[in-house]
Design a protein around this motif. Sequence first.
Motif, PDB file in Angstrom:
ATOM      1  N   ILE A   2       0.853  -1.176   0.000  1.00 44.01           N
ATOM      2  CA  ILE A   2       0.000   0.000   0.000  1.00 44.01           C
ATOM      3  C   ILE A   2       0.894   1.232   0.000  1.00 44.01           C
ATOM      4  CG2 ILE A   2      -1.787   1.266   1.228  1.00 44.01           C
ATOM      5  CD1 ILE A   2      -2.678  -1.424   2.412  1.00 44.01           C
ATOM      6  N   ILE A   3       0.724   2.095  -1.007  1.00 47.84           N
ATOM      7  CA  ILE A   3       1.551   3.291  -1.158  1.00 47.84           C
ATOM      8  C   ILE A   3       0.630   4.504  -1.076  1.00 47.84           C
ATOM      9  CG2 ILE A   3       3.179   4.508  -2.650  1.00 47.84           C
ATOM     10  CD1 ILE A   3       3.137   1.353  -3.932  1.00 47.84           C
ATOM     11  N   ARG A   4       0.963   5.437  -0.201  1.00 54.49           N
ATOM     12  CA  ARG A   4       0.147   6.639  -0.035  1.00 54.49           C
ATOM     13  C   ARG A   4       1.030   7.873  -0.172  1.00 54.49           C
ATOM     14  NH1 ARG A   4      -1.810   3.441   4.454  1.00 54.49           N
ATOM     15  NH2 ARG A   4      -3.920   2.680   4.075  1.00 54.49           N
ATOM     16  N   PHE A   5       0.555   8.849  -0.936  1.00 55.51           N
ATOM     17  CA  PHE A   5       1.262  10.122  -1.042  1.00 55.51           C
ATOM     18  C   PHE A   5       0.291  11.190  -1.525  1.00 55.51           C
ATOM     19  CE2 PHE A   5       1.590   8.191  -5.198  1.00 55.51           C
ATOM     20  CZ  PHE A   5       1.424   9.250  -6.087  1.00 55.51           C
ATOM     21  N   SER A   6       0.703  12.411  -1.400  1.00 50.82           N
ATOM     22  CA  SER A   6      -0.098  13.549  -1.867  1.00 50.82           C
ATOM     23  C   SER A   6       0.584  14.202  -3.054  1.00 50.82           C
ATOM     24  CB  SER A   6      -0.252  14.589  -0.761  1.00 50.82           C
ATOM     25  OG  SER A   6      -1.030  14.090   0.287  1.00 50.82           O
TER      26      SER A   6
ATOM     27  N   TYR B 101      -8.213  20.647   3.556  1.00 45.92           N
ATOM     28  CA  TYR B 101      -8.277  19.326   2.932  1.00 45.92           C
ATOM     29  C   TYR B 101      -7.419  19.288   1.669  1.00 45.92           C
ATOM     30  CZ  TYR B 101     -12.190  18.158   5.963  1.00 45.92           C
ATOM     31  OH  TYR B 101     -12.977  17.897   7.050  1.00 45.92           O
ATOM     32  N   LEU B 102      -6.844  18.106   1.415  1.00 49.35           N
ATOM     33  CA  LEU B 102      -6.034  17.904   0.219  1.00 49.35           C
ATOM     34  C   LEU B 102      -6.266  16.494  -0.308  1.00 49.35           C
ATOM     35  CD1 LEU B 102      -2.665  19.575   1.271  1.00 49.35           C
ATOM     36  CD2 LEU B 102      -4.153  20.319  -0.595  1.00 49.35           C
ATOM     37  N   PRO B 103      -5.894  16.264  -1.579  1.00 52.59           N
ATOM     38  CA  PRO B 103      -6.059  14.910  -2.118  1.00 52.59           C
ATOM     39  C   PRO B 103      -4.996  13.959  -1.575  1.00 52.59           C
ATOM     40  CG  PRO B 103      -5.037  16.338  -3.740  1.00 52.59           C
ATOM     41  CD  PRO B 103      -5.427  17.216  -2.593  1.00 52.59           C
ATOM     42  N   LEU B 104      -5.352  12.719  -1.460  1.00 54.82           N
ATOM     43  CA  LEU B 104      -4.435  11.668  -1.034  1.00 54.82           C
ATOM     44  C   LEU B 104      -4.555  10.516  -2.027  1.00 54.82           C
ATOM     45  CD1 LEU B 104      -2.549  10.384   1.152  1.00 54.82           C
ATOM     46  CD2 LEU B 104      -4.613   9.426   2.169  1.00 54.82           C
ATOM     47  N   ILE B 105      -3.435  10.101  -2.584  1.00 60.77           N
ATOM     48  CA  ILE B 105      -3.398   9.006  -3.540  1.00 60.77           C
ATOM     49  C   ILE B 105      -3.081   7.712  -2.789  1.00 60.77           C
ATOM     50  CG2 ILE B 105      -2.378   8.142  -5.678  1.00 60.77           C
ATOM     51  CD1 ILE B 105      -3.801  10.849  -5.945  1.00 60.77           C
ATOM     52  N   GLN B 106      -3.821   6.680  -3.088  1.00 61.30           N
ATOM     53  CA  GLN B 106      -3.525   5.359  -2.510  1.00 61.30           C
ATOM     54  C   GLN B 106      -3.403   4.336  -3.637  1.00 61.30           C
ATOM     55  OE1 GLN B 106      -5.315   3.755   1.149  1.00 61.30           O
ATOM     56  NE2 GLN B 106      -6.104   2.076  -0.100  1.00 61.30           N
TER      57      GLN B 106
END
Length: 884
Positions: free
Chosen positions: A376-380, A453-458
């Motif tokens: 699982i990779i998460r970044f903005s 609030y900001l987007p978060l990519i998963q």
Amino acid sequence: MGGSYRSSSSSRSSFRSSSSHSSSYRSSYSSSTRSSSSSSSYASGNSYISSPEPTAYFRSENHKIYIHFKADGGATVRETMTVLSNTAKVGIVRKKFPVLSNWKVTKSSVTPETYQPSALDWQLDVSWPEKTNKTATPLELNYELEKGADFIGNLSVVYWEINQNSVPTAGSELEISWDPEIRWKSFQLTEKYYDTSVSDYQTGPIALIKTENKVSVDFSSVRPEYTALVFTAFPEISTNLSLANKNPSPGEEKDFYTVKQTTYIQKNGINRHEGTIKVFQKSFSEWETPHLEFDTMAYYLSSTKRGSIVSWFFPKYQMIFGIEGDLKTSFWHLFSGQLLSDQSETDDQNRNLKISNVTFLKLGENAKSPDGKKEIIRFSPFHLGSYSTAKLASFSLEIVLPEETEGKADIKLFLAHLNSYYTPIGVVELPLEIEKNKNHFIINWKGSFPEGYLPLIQIETESDTFHTNPFLVYFSALRFFFIAPGSGSNIEYLAFSTLLLIAPFLIVYFFKNTAKKKFQVLQARTITVSRIKINDPDFNEADFFAKSKFIVERIVESWSGGNMEPARHFISAGVFQRFQIQLKLLKEVDKNQNLMKDFRIDRQSIVGFDSFSDYQTVHVMLDCSAKDITVPISMGSSDIEREFKNTNKGFYREVYSFSRKTSAITQIGKDLIHNQCPSCGSDTITSHITTKCQYCGNIFNSGEYDWVLSEITQEVEWNPDRFVNNESFSGKYPDCPTSVQLLEDRASALLWKWIYAKSLGNESILKRETASPIILKKSKQKEVFYIPVIGSAEMQNLNKQGDSFQADCHFRWSAARSYNALPEHKRNIVKLILNRTRDTKLGFGESACKNCGAPYPELDATHCSYCNEPIPETVNDWLLDDIA
């Protein structure tokens, strides 16, 4: 023996008697019932008393909620419930709405009319006419909302979190309906609950009953412990549908920025982010340098349980390094870097945009799923600091995954809060069409996000593609600390960077030291066996280990039984007195008992050997495990079993020292383990109370003919070179009538008896052990010692005056003044005197009845309780002369 108060060294050792000695002596039953009343905000003379407020955590039954969304953007809500008696003061808070934009409650009414509704833009309250609802209160609540949705970018979203107030859920209803004109891109209704296995809130699906333009919840599928039902839906926007105020376009924003970014997800867990950031600042005549923030959502950063690949290395932060392009970073400027660029361009509205091209590498965005099967990779996407006035107007993001993940990756876009997971709208998955071409994915987003609030990519894919190289992580971290910005306290990072720098040297030292210790153990074993076999060719290491195992198990069994008498044959007088008196103090002073269960010796190894005067000693390192509890003596057997069931096994390591006379030899099968006197071979099963063979007079725990346990030392205190002074002491005092080890053991036994006498204020315990009336007088002055621990004992001086000997033994020990106090370190000189010749057969034993060998009673008895033999006023042994 696990608890440090049982295994403190009774002979020479490095002194480390600290508060840790109370680890198992103090149980959870000590003063755990205290309560504090200092938390009241209006206590301590504060004249201000805040008025009570309505509660959102009332209890109800037959709670029914009906929500209808209208095509004009509004929503109507009707609720009926019975609020259970005495569960709400003043009134109830029925709804706290998300604060993404201004909601407006209209036309609210409550039945019965004596209850007053009051509406704010984000909350609806119902007030009681009395302070507390003393009886069950039926209510019907009706209200309307001018709009029931918000905008996120160009998406219209409906997000409602409906708290659970009904117990039980039987009789509850939740129905959501909408006008036929409304169409949904995405519609989801889930339950929110707290999962104790991961210590976090989770969401899960629930069964829905669907009909045309309406859904209802099947409450039989909902967990009893659920905390809320979460409704998340995205309606399609048409010209005749206005569910929310239109989101401002980029051109209407005061300041804004756009992002075009490419992210390369690499197999080694280090991801490369590169791209262009264009910033428009309308309000400043001069360029204000913005800051690019590197952190992903703090909630994910701090969640070490999510399995970050660097959680073992640096669990709370991500590492940024390899900075390139128009980006200035500083070690002291944490979490972000300055955007520096002289480039600019003019857009189609003739606005001057500053352009920055940036690139950096980032470690710590990858995590393993709980089962280890998924990566699982998460970044903005690139985003400016939260204090910046510019908002993200749009972004274009291309994600390049390793080729091995083609067709195996799932990419999602979430709306998340930058600083906290616990926000009014939580974390919401946004419906979005993502372009895909093999292992390339492209996300295009138009429109700004709500404040904060900001987007978060998963990204979720198979984990076997990704492999973390510890050395790569190490060198990346070095680059991170010395070249790029860090995170947290500057002092912490300086200390940690220093540790990183010296880590290779520490690792080399560790392995070298470990190899040295293994060699020392092997060498000690070889030397010990060979030296013993010079005078004892039948000595067998396996037989010796069997004997040591038997002795240790007997000691543990006796300790847990609260009486050391069954183990007395196998342990020295000093060890026996220590254990026996500790048990009595534990019972009589603390009113507790210490119990062990499932004891097991996992490993034995010889770590040392010494031979001085007439005695030799083998030191054995034992790796042991057991369940260890301390409970009140009044606790029943069923409660004790429950305590054991809730207790995990503990693992500990100690050095057990076994001593015997140098002239003793091994006689297989002729020992106390086989119930035979090691001197004459007679059957000894008749008594384990007396320490004297009834046939030959051998004292079983003297060490005259067989091994006796003379010391237990914690691993942290063990020093293989600590006996070197014994040889020098013996050389300095050639007239010493006995072994130095025997002197220290006797001094330890007398100190323990003095501690016991002082704790009870009873001089009878010492009456036969001293010829000093001053000692007896001082023993009457009661001084309770809690958690007594002897850290070390070391002989210092020996004087001969005629036929008498005087010896000084220096002790380092500790004890607490009260049950809950911390132990205080103490140093005392125990002065011993020997007026007559000590019986050489005593060895590590102590004076007992000359007729039967039974121990002398501690109180004022004049005759042996076993054979009625007269007891001398003072024993023929070293006596306690003074404690200075």
